[in-house]
Scaffold this motif. Structure first.
Motif, mmCIF file in Angstrom:
data_model
loop_
_atom_site.group_PDB
_atom_site.id
_atom_site.type_symbol
_atom_site.label_atom_id
_atom_site.label_comp_id
_atom_site.label_asym_id
_atom_site.label_seq_id
_atom_site.Cartn_x
_atom_site.Cartn_y
_atom_site.Cartn_z
ATOM 1 N N VAL A 194 -18.661 -23.174 -48.211
ATOM 2 C CA VAL A 194 -17.710 -24.028 -48.929
ATOM 3 C C VAL A 194 -18.433 -25.282 -49.411
ATOM 4 C CG1 VAL A 194 -15.599 -25.390 -48.686
ATOM 5 C CG2 VAL A 194 -15.773 -23.143 -47.585
ATOM 6 N N PRO A 195 -18.239 -25.689 -50.674
ATOM 7 C CA PRO A 195 -18.969 -26.858 -51.187
ATOM 8 C C PRO A 195 -18.784 -28.098 -50.319
ATOM 9 C CG PRO A 195 -17.901 -25.696 -52.978
ATOM 10 C CD PRO A 195 -17.407 -25.049 -51.707
ATOM 11 N N VAL A 196 -19.853 -28.873 -50.190
ATOM 12 C CA VAL A 196 -19.834 -30.106 -49.404
ATOM 13 C C VAL A 196 -20.320 -31.252 -50.284
ATOM 14 C CG1 VAL A 196 -20.251 -28.858 -47.251
ATOM 15 C CG2 VAL A 196 -22.192 -29.776 -48.541
ATOM 16 N N PRO A 197 -19.976 -32.500 -49.939
ATOM 17 C CA PRO A 197 -20.458 -33.645 -50.716
ATOM 18 C C PRO A 197 -21.982 -33.734 -50.679
ATOM 19 C CG PRO A 197 -18.647 -34.283 -49.274
ATOM 20 C CD PRO A 197 -19.048 -32.904 -48.860
ATOM 21 N N ALA A 198 -22.547 -34.217 -51.766
ATOM 22 C CA ALA A 198 -24.011 -34.315 -51.873
ATOM 23 C C ALA A 198 -24.436 -35.762 -52.068
ATOM 24 C CB ALA A 198 -24.502 -33.444 -53.022
ATOM 25 N N MET A 199 -23.752 -36.679 -51.417
ATOM 26 C CA MET A 199 -23.984 -38.106 -51.657
ATOM 27 C C MET A 199 -25.379 -38.556 -51.247
ATOM 28 S SD MET A 199 -20.258 -39.731 -50.692
ATOM 29 C CE MET A 199 -20.170 -38.882 -49.117
ATOM 30 N N ALA A 200 -25.984 -37.909 -50.244
ATOM 31 C CA ALA A 200 -27.311 -38.318 -49.790
ATOM 32 C C ALA A 200 -28.423 -37.788 -50.690
ATOM 33 C CB ALA A 200 -27.551 -37.861 -48.351
ATOM 34 N N GLY A 201 -28.091 -36.871 -51.593
ATOM 35 C CA GLY A 201 -29.070 -36.357 -52.532
ATOM 36 C C GLY A 201 -29.839 -35.157 -52.016
ATOM 37 N N ASN A 202 -30.386 -34.373 -52.961
ATOM 38 C CA ASN A 202 -31.164 -33.179 -52.662
ATOM 39 C C ASN A 202 -30.352 -32.165 -51.867
ATOM 40 O OD1 ASN A 202 -33.560 -32.266 -53.649
ATOM 41 N ND2 ASN A 202 -34.843 -33.171 -52.065
ATOM 42 N N VAL A 203 -29.066 -32.060 -52.231
ATOM 43 C CA VAL A 203 -28.141 -31.077 -51.662
ATOM 44 C C VAL A 203 -27.520 -30.326 -52.827
ATOM 45 C CG1 VAL A 203 -25.999 -30.729 -50.360
ATOM 46 C CG2 VAL A 203 -27.640 -32.481 -49.638
ATOM 47 N N TYR A 204 -27.482 -28.972 -52.730
ATOM 48 C CA TYR A 204 -27.028 -28.180 -53.862
ATOM 49 C C TYR A 204 -26.084 -27.075 -53.387
ATOM 50 C CZ TYR A 204 -31.096 -30.665 -55.468
ATOM 51 O OH TYR A 204 -31.994 -31.665 -55.733
ATOM 52 N N ASN A 205 -24.863 -27.104 -53.899
ATOM 53 C CA ASN A 205 -23.885 -26.069 -53.611
ATOM 54 C C ASN A 205 -24.063 -24.942 -54.626
ATOM 55 O OD1 ASN A 205 -22.123 -27.407 -51.469
ATOM 56 N ND2 ASN A 205 -22.088 -28.966 -53.083
ATOM 57 N N LEU A 206 -24.427 -23.754 -54.156
ATOM 58 C CA LEU A 206 -24.772 -22.670 -55.068
ATOM 59 C C LEU A 206 -23.588 -21.783 -55.445
ATOM 60 C CD1 LEU A 206 -27.021 -21.160 -56.577
ATOM 61 C CD2 LEU A 206 -27.444 -19.855 -54.481
ATOM 62 N N VAL A 207 -22.552 -21.757 -54.623
ATOM 63 C CA VAL A 207 -21.482 -20.772 -54.784
ATOM 64 C C VAL A 207 -20.462 -21.209 -55.822
ATOM 65 C CG1 VAL A 207 -19.602 -19.586 -53.599
ATOM 66 C CG2 VAL A 207 -21.785 -19.939 -52.433
ATOM 67 N N SER A 208 -20.157 -20.305 -56.734
ATOM 68 C CA SER A 208 -19.052 -20.503 -57.670
ATOM 69 C C SER A 208 -17.780 -19.931 -57.038
ATOM 70 C CB SER A 208 -19.338 -19.811 -59.000
ATOM 71 O OG SER A 208 -20.463 -20.362 -59.624
ATOM 72 N N ASP A 209 -16.629 -20.401 -57.502
ATOM 73 C CA ASP A 209 -15.389 -19.941 -56.896
ATOM 74 C C ASP A 209 -14.355 -19.616 -57.964
ATOM 75 O OD1 ASP A 209 -14.563 -22.420 -57.810
ATOM 76 O OD2 ASP A 209 -14.422 -23.325 -55.827
ATOM 77 N N GLU A 210 -13.134 -19.397 -57.516
ATOM 78 C CA GLU A 210 -12.059 -19.022 -58.427
ATOM 79 C C GLU A 210 -11.824 -20.071 -59.499
ATOM 80 O OE1 GLU A 210 -7.545 -17.232 -58.080
ATOM 81 O OE2 GLU A 210 -8.178 -18.752 -56.647
ATOM 82 N N MET A 211 -12.046 -21.330 -59.157
ATOM 83 C CA MET A 211 -11.837 -22.397 -60.139
ATOM 84 C C MET A 211 -12.776 -22.263 -61.327
ATOM 85 S SD MET A 211 -9.418 -24.563 -59.858
ATOM 86 C CE MET A 211 -10.110 -25.830 -60.910
ATOM 87 N N ASP A 212 -14.018 -21.887 -61.076
ATOM 88 C CA ASP A 212 -14.958 -21.702 -62.178
ATOM 89 C C ASP A 212 -14.463 -20.622 -63.135
ATOM 90 O OD1 ASP A 212 -17.257 -23.477 -61.293
ATOM 91 O OD2 ASP A 212 -17.061 -22.176 -59.559
ATOM 92 N N SER A 213 -13.965 -19.537 -62.562
ATOM 93 C CA SER A 213 -13.431 -18.450 -63.375
ATOM 94 C C SER A 213 -12.214 -18.909 -64.175
ATOM 95 C CB SER A 213 -13.055 -17.273 -62.470
ATOM 96 O OG SER A 213 -12.402 -16.255 -63.195
#
Length: 432
Positions: A194-213
């Protein structure tokens, strides 16, 4: 048992380094990869071509910010896989590959004490990927992170070992705790959960979900002039998602008339449609979200008593059985085209005796990103600049790119449901 080590080399035969360069012209819910294999595409990606020389799939690492690229694509293929990969037992410390830069895969074991379900799929796909693309320059170390203490220790140890990349499939609160660490105190992090905040940097959420579709489906509808949207979603659909859909419609010059929520019963679906009759009278587009066959019950009720000439937009989360429902005919769905997944689906099933899942496809691509950059730029190349190359990557989950904000942007193809199956309307763009 924990003190024993089992190492499995991903590829036994080396055929020499070959760099394929091709020029190209121009997203927890499934993004439709597994389901899309049922589709009958009318065309295929021109840039995904296999020759007899390459028996394994290629992950094309698109250059963008990567220096030394001489074309739009820096594709890598080496150490082509010719022998089966056997997954090591889950009760030992596991590694796929023998040498090179380490990619650490953080997973949780199930109640049986073994890796189960999506964790097992991701682990096995990671082994397949590094065998295909690691070229003895990268290996995957699988680390059990079943407790919070294990996670903190594992990340600290990974930093001390100069690990090139962390890949996490852990509960969101656990991955979020890793993501919150200062970027200089941990390796770069790719999240498969599940996507998480990337505030500290160098963090990447790879998964697409129903919202993207859903967003891509609405954009396609708007491009054809259908801009007055009513949406239906399950009761647990987040409020933030509703806001995003409204913003998407308005950004396309349309009007978001509202969202009605439904429970997972036919009675609730019928009631939701009845309540929405006034909105439907002013609509030309209906978006139906949900990971349930009730989605087609809603569509059927609208078609039975609603205004004519409505455009229906579904999502990649719809179960495959919904395609066979007559009421679903004509529904438009945006999802990843199956071409990329088909490159590894047969081999994955042969090696692991089960069908390639969406989780496995993401696991394959996460390792392939790292392997491709390590092979072309070395372990130090796994930095924010290269990971967020504007031209992105082409993998088995399609064309995508990672952003400095930690999100993923993915190019999707457009399908329509016809005669119980998906038919390709328009292929995804071949570049960003």
């Amino acid at each position: 048992m924990g003190s024993r080590k089992s190492r499995f080399c991903g590829a036994a035969d080396t055929v020499g380094e070959t760099v394929t360069v091709q020029r190209i012209g121009h997203a927890r819910s499934s993004h439709g990869l597994q389901r899309a294999r049922q589709a009958q595409p009318l065309s295929t990606f021109g840039s995904l071509r296999l020759t007899a020389r390459f028996m394994a799939p290629l992950l094309f690492v698109l250059c963008g910010a990567l220096a030394s690229c001489q074309s739009d694509v820096d594709g890598v293929a080496k150490n082509v896989k010719t022998n089966d990969i056997k997954a090591p037992a889950s009760d030992v410390e596991e590694s796929f590959g023998e040498s090179g830069a380490e990619i650490t895969l953080l997973l949780q074991k199930g109640g049986s004490g073994l890796f189960e379900g999506p964790s097992r799929d991701i682990r096995d796909a990671a082994g397949l990927s590094v065998g295909d693309l690691g070229g003895n320059q990268a290996f995957v170390k699988v680390v059990d992170a079943s407790s919070a203490a294990n996670v903190a220790t594992a990340v600290s140890a990974a930093k001390a070992r100069n690990v090139a990349l962390l890949i996490s499939y852990l509960p969101p609160q656990v991955t979020a705790s890793i993501a919150a660490m200062p970027a200089d105190q941990r390796p770069p992090l790719v999240n498969l959960g599940v996507p998480v905040p990337a505030m500290a940097g160098n963090v990447y959420n790879l998964v697409s979900d129903e919202m993207d579709s859903a967003v891509e489906g609405l954009r396609a509808a708007a491009a054809s002039g259908h801009k007055k949207v009513v949406a239906f979603a399950q009761t647990d659909f987040p409020q933030a998602g509703e806001f995003k859909l409204g913003d998407t419609v308005r950004a396309s010059g349309g009007t978001f008339l509202g969202m009605t929520r439904y429970n997972l019963t036919d009675a609730s679906a019928s009631d939701a449609v009845q309540k929405s009759r006034p909105m439907l009278q002013g609509a030309d587009t209906v978006l139906i979200l949900g990971r349930t066959a009730i989605a087609t019950t809603i569509e059927g009720a609208i078609k039975a008593g609603g205004p004519p000439n409505l455009t229906f937009v579904g999502t990649s989360a719809w179960p495959p059985q919904t395609y066979a429902e007559p009421t679903a005919n004509g529904t438009v769905i945006a999802m990843v085209e199956p071409e990329g997944a088909s490159l590894i689906a047969e081999r994955y099933k042969r090696h692991y005796k089960r069908t390639l899942s969406t989780d496995a496809a993401y696991g394959y691509d996460a390792v392939a990103i790292a392997s491709g950059i390590i092979r072309t730029k070395g372990p130090a190349g796994l930095n924010a600049e290269n990971l967020t190359s504007k031209t992105g990557f082409r993998g088995v989950t399609g064309l995508f790119r990672l952003t400095p904000s930690g999100q993923v942007e993915r190019r999707l193809s457009l399908f329509t449901i016809s005669g119980g199956k998906l038919t390709l309307l328009s292929a995804a763009p071949t570049s960003f």
